[in-house]
Design a protein around this motif. Structure first.
Motif, PDB file in Angstrom:
ATOM      1  N   GLU A   1      36.823  45.072  32.965  1.00  0.00           N
ATOM      2  CA  GLU A   1      35.438  44.674  32.728  1.00  0.00           C
ATOM      3  C   GLU A   1      34.552  44.958  33.947  1.00  0.00           C
ATOM      4  OE1 GLU A   1      32.898  40.648  31.456  1.00  0.00           O
ATOM      5  OE2 GLU A   1      35.056  40.552  31.893  1.00  0.00           O
ATOM      6  N   ARG A   2      33.478  45.712  33.717  1.00  0.00           N
ATOM      7  CA  ARG A   2      32.472  46.071  34.731  1.00  0.00           C
ATOM      8  C   ARG A   2      33.090  46.773  35.948  1.00  0.00           C
ATOM      9  NH1 ARG A   2      31.326  40.835  33.706  1.00  0.00           N
ATOM     10  NH2 ARG A   2      31.645  40.177  35.877  1.00  0.00           N
ATOM     11  N   ALA A   3      34.205  47.407  35.753  1.00  0.00           N
ATOM     12  CA  ALA A   3      34.841  48.136  36.857  1.00  0.00           C
ATOM     13  C   ALA A   3      34.078  49.425  37.131  1.00  0.00           C
ATOM     14  CB  ALA A   3      36.289  48.452  36.509  1.00  0.00           C
ATOM     15  N   ARG A   4      34.052  49.831  38.380  1.00  0.00           N
ATOM     16  CA  ARG A   4      33.421  51.081  38.747  1.00  0.00           C
ATOM     17  C   ARG A   4      34.172  52.253  38.120  1.00  0.00           C
ATOM     18  NH1 ARG A   4      30.097  51.122  43.159  1.00  0.00           N
ATOM     19  NH2 ARG A   4      29.700  53.232  42.387  1.00  0.00           N
ATOM     20  N   ASP A   5      33.427  53.241  37.599  1.00  0.00           N
ATOM     21  CA  ASP A   5      34.065  54.371  36.939  1.00  0.00           C
ATOM     22  C   ASP A   5      34.221  55.568  37.864  1.00  0.00           C
ATOM     23  OD1 ASP A   5      31.438  55.060  37.194  1.00  0.00           O
ATOM     24  OD2 ASP A   5      31.093  55.502  35.071  1.00  0.00           O
ATOM     25  N   GLN A   6      34.052  55.358  39.174  1.00  0.00           N
ATOM     26  CA  GLN A   6      34.224  56.431  40.145  1.00  0.00           C
ATOM     27  C   GLN A   6      35.578  56.313  40.835  1.00  0.00           C
ATOM     28  OE1 GLN A   6      30.437  55.274  42.123  1.00  0.00           O
ATOM     29  NE2 GLN A   6      29.931  57.459  42.011  1.00  0.00           N
TER      30      GLN A   6
ATOM     31  N   VAL B   1      37.871  40.489  41.695  1.00  0.00           N
ATOM     32  CA  VAL B   1      36.633  40.937  42.322  1.00  0.00           C
ATOM     33  C   VAL B   1      35.640  39.784  42.366  1.00  0.00           C
ATOM     34  CG1 VAL B   1      34.776  42.653  42.256  1.00  0.00           C
ATOM     35  CG2 VAL B   1      37.064  43.239  41.394  1.00  0.00           C
ATOM     36  N   ILE B   2      35.089  39.536  43.566  1.00  0.00           N
ATOM     37  CA  ILE B   2      34.121  38.460  43.775  1.00  0.00           C
ATOM     38  C   ILE B   2      32.825  39.098  44.262  1.00  0.00           C
ATOM     39  CG2 ILE B   2      33.690  36.257  44.932  1.00  0.00           C
ATOM     40  CD1 ILE B   2      36.728  36.130  45.508  1.00  0.00           C
ATOM     41  N   PRO B   3      31.918  39.450  43.347  1.00  0.00           N
ATOM     42  CA  PRO B   3      30.681  40.130  43.753  1.00  0.00           C
ATOM     43  C   PRO B   3      29.652  39.143  44.311  1.00  0.00           C
ATOM     44  CG  PRO B   3      30.732  39.882  41.374  1.00  0.00           C
ATOM     45  CD  PRO B   3      32.025  39.320  41.881  1.00  0.00           C
ATOM     46  N   GLU B   4      28.801  39.634  45.201  1.00  0.00           N
ATOM     47  CA  GLU B   4      27.726  38.808  45.751  1.00  0.00           C
ATOM     48  C   GLU B   4      26.685  38.542  44.660  1.00  0.00           C
ATOM     49  OE1 GLU B   4      24.477  39.000  49.435  1.00  0.00           O
ATOM     50  OE2 GLU B   4      25.528  40.799  48.790  1.00  0.00           O
TER      51      GLU B   4
ATOM     52  N   GLY C   1      27.092  37.472  41.682  1.00  0.00           N
ATOM     53  CA  GLY C   1      27.494  37.824  40.331  1.00  0.00           C
ATOM     54  C   GLY C   1      28.698  37.016  39.873  1.00  0.00           C
ATOM     55  N   GLU C   2      29.163  37.336  38.706  1.00  0.00           N
ATOM     56  CA  GLU C   2      30.298  36.611  38.120  1.00  0.00           C
ATOM     57  C   GLU C   2      31.603  37.272  38.516  1.00  0.00           C
ATOM     58  OE1 GLU C   2      31.923  35.234  33.687  1.00  0.00           O
ATOM     59  OE2 GLU C   2      29.998  36.277  33.906  1.00  0.00           O
ATOM     60  N   ASP C   3      32.554  36.441  38.917  1.00  0.00           N
ATOM     61  CA  ASP C   3      33.870  36.964  39.277  1.00  0.00           C
ATOM     62  C   ASP C   3      34.530  37.617  38.065  1.00  0.00           C
ATOM     63  OD1 ASP C   3      33.209  35.661  41.567  1.00  0.00           O
ATOM     64  OD2 ASP C   3      34.829  34.186  41.481  1.00  0.00           O
ATOM     65  N   ARG C   4      35.404  38.586  38.339  1.00  0.00           N
ATOM     66  CA  ARG C   4      36.080  39.277  37.238  1.00  0.00           C
ATOM     67  C   ARG C   4      37.456  39.745  37.707  1.00  0.00           C
ATOM     68  NH1 ARG C   4      32.217  42.908  39.216  1.00  0.00           N
ATOM     69  NH2 ARG C   4      33.052  44.950  39.849  1.00  0.00           N
ATOM     70  N   LEU C   5      38.312  39.995  36.732  1.00  0.00           N
ATOM     71  CA  LEU C   5      39.647  40.506  37.017  1.00  0.00           C
ATOM     72  C   LEU C   5      39.742  41.946  36.554  1.00  0.00           C
ATOM     73  CD1 LEU C   5      42.555  39.933  38.012  1.00  0.00           C
ATOM     74  CD2 LEU C   5      43.118  39.284  35.652  1.00  0.00           C
ATOM     75  N   ASN C   6      39.974  42.840  37.496  1.00  0.00           N
ATOM     76  CA  ASN C   6      40.205  44.252  37.203  1.00  0.00           C
ATOM     77  C   ASN C   6      41.634  44.616  37.599  1.00  0.00           C
ATOM     78  OD1 ASN C   6      36.847  45.348  38.206  1.00  0.00           O
ATOM     79  ND2 ASN C   6      37.566  44.492  36.280  1.00  0.00           N
ATOM     80  N   PHE C   7      41.962  45.879  37.393  1.00  0.00           N
ATOM     81  CA  PHE C   7      43.280  46.368  37.799  1.00  0.00           C
ATOM     82  C   PHE C   7      43.117  47.666  38.578  1.00  0.00           C
ATOM     83  CE2 PHE C   7      44.270  43.527  34.370  1.00  0.00           C
ATOM     84  CZ  PHE C   7      45.429  42.898  34.788  1.00  0.00           C
ATOM     85  N   LEU C   8      43.922  47.792  39.606  1.00  0.00           N
ATOM     86  CA  LEU C   8      43.915  48.983  40.453  1.00  0.00           C
ATOM     87  C   LEU C   8      45.108  49.870  40.116  1.00  0.00           C
ATOM     88  CD1 LEU C   8      43.068  50.686  42.966  1.00  0.00           C
ATOM     89  CD2 LEU C   8      44.507  49.132  44.319  1.00  0.00           C
ATOM     90  N   LEU C   9      44.837  51.160  39.924  1.00  0.00           N
ATOM     91  CA  LEU C   9      45.890  52.151  39.698  1.00  0.00           C
ATOM     92  C   LEU C   9      45.680  53.289  40.707  1.00  0.00           C
ATOM     93  CD1 LEU C   9      45.667  52.396  35.796  1.00  0.00           C
ATOM     94  CD2 LEU C   9      47.282  51.024  37.127  1.00  0.00           C
ATOM     95  N   GLY C  10      46.757  53.757  41.310  1.00  0.00           N
ATOM     96  CA  GLY C  10      46.572  54.826  42.273  1.00  0.00           C
ATOM     97  C   GLY C  10      47.870  55.370  42.841  1.00  0.00           C
ATOM     98  N   GLY C  11      47.706  56.223  43.826  1.00  0.00           N
ATOM     99  CA  GLY C  11      48.837  56.811  44.522  1.00  0.00           C
ATOM    100  C   GLY C  11      48.673  56.657  46.020  1.00  0.00           C
ATOM    101  N   SER C  12      49.786  56.791  46.741  1.00  0.00           N
ATOM    102  CA  SER C  12      49.765  56.600  48.176  1.00  0.00           C
ATOM    103  C   SER C  12      50.733  57.575  48.855  1.00  0.00           C
ATOM    104  CB  SER C  12      50.148  55.160  48.524  1.00  0.00           C
ATOM    105  OG  SER C  12      50.205  54.969  49.921  1.00  0.00           O
ATOM    106  N   VAL C  13      50.273  58.142  49.963  1.00  0.00           N
ATOM    107  CA  VAL C  13      51.106  59.019  50.793  1.00  0.00           C
ATOM    108  C   VAL C  13      51.035  58.500  52.214  1.00  0.00           C
ATOM    109  CG1 VAL C  13      51.447  61.358  51.663  1.00  0.00           C
ATOM    110  CG2 VAL C  13      50.637  61.019  49.333  1.00  0.00           C
ATOM    111  N   ALA C  14      52.184  58.470  52.910  1.00  0.00           N
ATOM    112  CA  ALA C  14      52.205  58.010  54.306  1.00  0.00           C
ATOM    113  C   ALA C  14      53.125  58.887  55.141  1.00  0.00           C
ATOM    114  CB  ALA C  14      52.644  56.559  54.380  1.00  0.00           C
TER     115      ALA C  14
END
Length: 220
Positions: free
Chosen positions: A81-86, A198-201, A203-216
């Protein structure tokens, strides 16, 4: 039988001498072969022992100690919900402390961003993570590992155009693979993600999910 002629005595002596020389040559050859094989076996054993000792001493393999490196999180996508699409990204310093063969305490300090850097709608800020890592060797001398990771992260984002802020509390979990080059240099690749609160200034708090990759890239 014996021949008392001069030629007979000479032939018999010559035959006996040749037989003795052949037997001596065979014995010397056998001894040389055994010596070579023994030297080869010892050198191979010594090399294996050296590799085993190096694996026990390296915190990237079986040992204890500090591991430092650099990480890159890319791509990163927030969904819900209301997650950034970038697309997002993260970069910074990777910190590890190996307690032994299986468990490491891990940390990250860096910068996380979403969107094209400098654009009015982009946002970003400091990133921190603390957690634990389990590693399971899949090759001799622990040169390759399967990694399981879990931890708690925090990111503070500021929107470039409006200067509005939001706080992100992340449950970070990952699974991946690490290869160790020599005793002390490692490269790891993981799938990384989890819930993001996510706790926006203003605004209303919301629960999103993070998906990604990592290299180290790690040294230890």
């Amino acid at each position: 039988s014996f021949s008392f002629g001069s030629s007979g005595v000479s032939a018999s002596a010559s035959s006996s001498s040749s037989w003795d020389e052949e037997r001596s040559s065979t014995a010397d050859s056998s001894s040389s072969t055994e010596s070579t094989e023994s030297t080869f076996d010892y050198e191979r054993f010594a090399a294996q022992e050296k590799l085993a000792d190096a694996a026990e001493a390296s915190p990237l393999r079986n040992g204890t100690g500090v591991v430092l490196g650099a990480f890159l999180h890319i791509p990163r996508v927030f969904v819900g919900e209301r997650a950034r699409d970038q697309l997002g990204y993260g970069v910074g310093l990777a910190l590890r402390y190996s307690t032994g063969r299986t468990l490491s305490v891990i940390g990250e300090v860096g910068y996380a961003g979403i969107g094209e850097s400098g654009a009015p709608s982009s946002q970003g800020g400091p990133l921190v993570l603390g957690g634990i890592e389990l590693r399971f060797p899949i090759s001799r001398f622990a040169g390759d590992h399967i990694l399981l990771r879990g931890g708690l992260g925090y990111e503070h984002h500021t929107v470039s155009g409006t200067r509005a802020t939001n706080d992100n509390i992340l449950g970070r979990f990952g699974i991946g693979y690490r290869h160790v080059f020599g005793p002390s240099v490692g490269l790891e690749i993981l799938a990384d993600g989890g819930p993001a609160y996510v706790i926006p200034e203003g605004g209303e708090d919301r629960l999103n999910f993070l998906l990604g990759g990592s290299v180290a890239f790690l040294v230890g």
